[in-house]
Design an enzyme around this catalytic site. Structure first.
Site, short mmCIF file in Angstrom:
data_model
loop_
_atom_site.label_atom_id
_atom_site.label_comp_id
_atom_site.label_asym_id
_atom_site.label_seq_id
_atom_site.Cartn_x
_atom_site.Cartn_y
_atom_site.Cartn_z
N ASP A 194 0.83 -1.19 0.00
CA ASP A 194 0.00 0.00 0.00
C ASP A 194 0.87 1.25 0.00
O ASP A 194 1.97 1.25 -0.56
CB ASP A 194 -0.93 -0.03 1.23
CG ASP A 194 -2.29 0.60 0.95
OD1 ASP A 194 -2.34 1.83 0.84
OD2 ASP A 194 -3.28 -0.14 0.86
N HIS A 249 -3.72 5.83 3.73
CA HIS A 249 -4.49 4.67 3.27
C HIS A 249 -3.96 3.35 3.83
O HIS A 249 -4.72 2.53 4.35
CB HIS A 249 -4.47 4.67 1.74
CG HIS A 249 -5.36 3.68 1.09
ND1 HIS A 249 -4.95 2.39 0.77
CD2 HIS A 249 -6.64 3.76 0.66
CE1 HIS A 249 -5.95 1.75 0.19
NE2 HIS A 249 -6.99 2.55 0.10
N SER A 409 -11.39 -0.75 -0.28
CA SER A 409 -10.08 -0.77 0.39
C SER A 409 -10.21 -1.12 1.85
O SER A 409 -9.31 -1.74 2.43
CB SER A 409 -9.42 0.61 0.26
OG SER A 409 -8.96 0.85 -1.04
#
Length: 545
Positions: A194, A249, A409
């Site tokens: 990520d 994220h 996600s």
């Protein structure tokens, strides 16, 4: 008296059937026309870079030396990365420095009898989710639950839904019951591919993987894996040994998998104990490329990751990425995408690769539906998991330690976390068996029927072996299977044992109420809680469906 009750139940059932008909219509296809499929030629790629796979290892070795039958110099190309050293045999990334374009270079390479395929180095971009920052922990924020004692656990509806966000109570992954079986193990490693992970975060630091073969900051590749001082993982997009998250994220995904549980701060992850391996291949703006992802996957495989969590993807179909995933012995939970589209019509990758390692994940909301943003697919998307405004960790350097985000996600690390719990309990499970277990134990619900392969949302408790029939609960007359407790609350709402709770169970309960009261454990069917089996239990069961 019985006739009067029967009339009441029939009226209730008719009302329920009518209401369920309206609910089912919400999920019908609005159009039968196929979506436009984006061609590979329009997928964005890194200028001046090509990925090539040779048919023969000798040719690959010669190409790396600048010699051999494939004339790289004539193309103005040179080898930037030889992935063969990482276990991806005969695969290389090339820099094209001459006047030839990427498309022209690919055409020339694929004309060679020594080349299996050539493709652009596709750009990978996150569809960055919205964020909703959380306030500081306060004593008043502590969950009313006896455990865990994490202050923001009460905001984490995906783990325990009490209706706190306006959703439906009980529409969660049954984590509380699952934790009675296992809370995880620090022997299980989950690689998070990520934007990096804030490995100093107070709710993550204790669960961060540390390379046992590396001595920090000595400038030496102690373990000989090709990376110097890779103590906490690696940054493959900036080519350094610091996988710190500068986007948010990756840290959010990591917290869903394994924020420390019952530690008195923040939230709890699906696993209270686990090891998170931070592998950064996406920049602060959420962009990366195939070559960086290949290096990250190769690293995860070499360093022993059991699960590789991928909350990203797009329309580009990279054969090199597929080959890299296929080379591993790890489960890859992959996000289905956030375009609100049908992946059966408009493919999405890597979630759409037909590989036993991949389990594709759609998002579910707090009412057990698929949010408008989530992709779906009756044959291409395997399961659903909570993904709508999920509370989790966030890099301290970005101003907030906890935020809510939404997207597939967020759904993906729930599946990664469940896979880690399963391995903690049964370490010998292969990726294919992990995938099968997760899919076979979902809660099959109307909102996911025809939208996912499994037709359901994951259930931790059932996957870990809970939720089945227990001694004392036997099949009801005329039923081939015993009743089942689907949500782990000790009540057996699936009376006919078909894996779902619906109005047929209410009819069965009414019809066999006397038999149930004499032959089944009272506590398993006492839905009203009055200590006996009677018509109030039938009504309570009806109201719960």
């Amino acid at each position: 008296m019985h006739d009067a009750h029967l009339r009441i139940i029939i009226h209730l059932l008719l009302a329920g059937f009518l209401l369920s008909g309206f609910a089912a219509g919400v999920y019908a296809d609005e159009s039968s026309a196929p979506d436009d499929i984006e061609s590979q030629s329009s997928a964005p790629y890194v200028p001046g870079e090509v990925i090539v796979k040779y048919k023969d290892g000798t040719v690959a070795a010669l190409a790396a030396e600048g010699t051999g039958p494939v004339a790289l110099k004539a193309l103005g190309a040179e080898v930037a990365t030889d992935f063969s050293a990482e276990g991806l045999d005969n695969l290389q990334a090339l820099d094209i420095t001459g006047p030839i374009s990427v498309k022209e270079a690919i055409a020339e390479l694929e004309n060679s009898p020594y080349v299996a395929y050539a493709e652009p180095n596709y750009i990978i971009s996150l569809s960055l989710p919205e964020t909703d920052p959380a306030g500081p922990d306060e004593a008043g924020d502590f969950s009313a639950l006896a455990f865990p004692n994490d202050p923001k656990f009460a905001d984490h509806w995906g783990l325990s839904n009490t209706g706190q966000t306006g959703g439906v109570s009980g529409t969660d992954i049954k984590a509380l019951k699952g934790w009675e079986i296992t809370k995880g193990s620090d022997t299980i490693v989950v690689a998070v591919l990520d934007t990096g992970v804030d490995y100093t975060h107070p709710d993550l630091a204790g669960n961060i993987w540390i390379n046992p073969g590396e001595i920090p900051n000595n400038g030496i590749d102690d373990d000989g894996n090709g990376y110097v001082d890779d103590v906490y993982g690696y940054d493959f997009i900036n080519n350094d040994n610091d996988p710190m998250d500068d986007n948010g994220h990756g840290t959010h995904c990591a917290g869903i998998i394994g924020a420390l549980g019952n530690n008195g701060i923040g939230v709890a992850g699906v696993n209270w104990k686990v090891k998170i391996m931070p592998l950064k291949f996406l920049r602060a703006d959420g962009t990366g490329d195939t070559a960086a992802s290949l290096n990250a996957i190769a690293y995860a495989r070499r360093m022993g990751a059991d699960i590789i969590s991928c909350s990203w993807g797009g329309k580009a179909k990279s054969q090199a990425l597929r080959d890299a995933i296929a080379s591993t012995n790890a489960l890859f939970p992959c996000a289905a995408g956030n375009e609100g589209s049908d992946n059966d019509k408009t493919p999405h990758y890597p979630s759409g690769f037909d590989l036993p390692q991949i389990i594709s994940v759609a998002a579910s909301d707090a009412k057990d539906g698929i949010p408008a943003f989530s992709n779906y697919g009756a044959t291409k998307v395997d399961v659903a998991a909570p993904g709508d405004w999920i509370m989790s960790t966030y890099p301290t350097s970005l101003g907030h330690q906890y935020v809510k985000m939404k997207g597939t996600s967020m759904a993906t690390p729930f599946v990664s976390g469940l896979a880690a719990l399963l391995l903690a309990k049964e370490p010998s499970l292969t990726p294919a068996k992990l995938k099968a277990r997760i899919m076979d134990t979902v809660d099959k619900l109307p909102g996911f029927a025809g939208k996912t392969v499994s037709g359901g949302r994951i259930n931790v408790y059932k996957a870990l072996g809970g939720g089945g029939s227990t001694p004392g609960v036997i099949p009801i007359p005329g039923m081939s299977k015993p009743p089942r407790d689907l949500n782990g609350d000790g009540r057996y709402e699936d009376l006919n044992g078909n894996g779902r709770a619906d109005y047929s169970d209410v009819v069965t309960f009414f019809k066999y109420m006397d038999w149930i009261s004499k032959n089944e454990p009272v506590e398993a069917f006492d839905f009203s809680g009055n200590g006996r089996i009677d018509f109030t239990d039938v009504v309570k069961l009806f109201q719960s469906i």
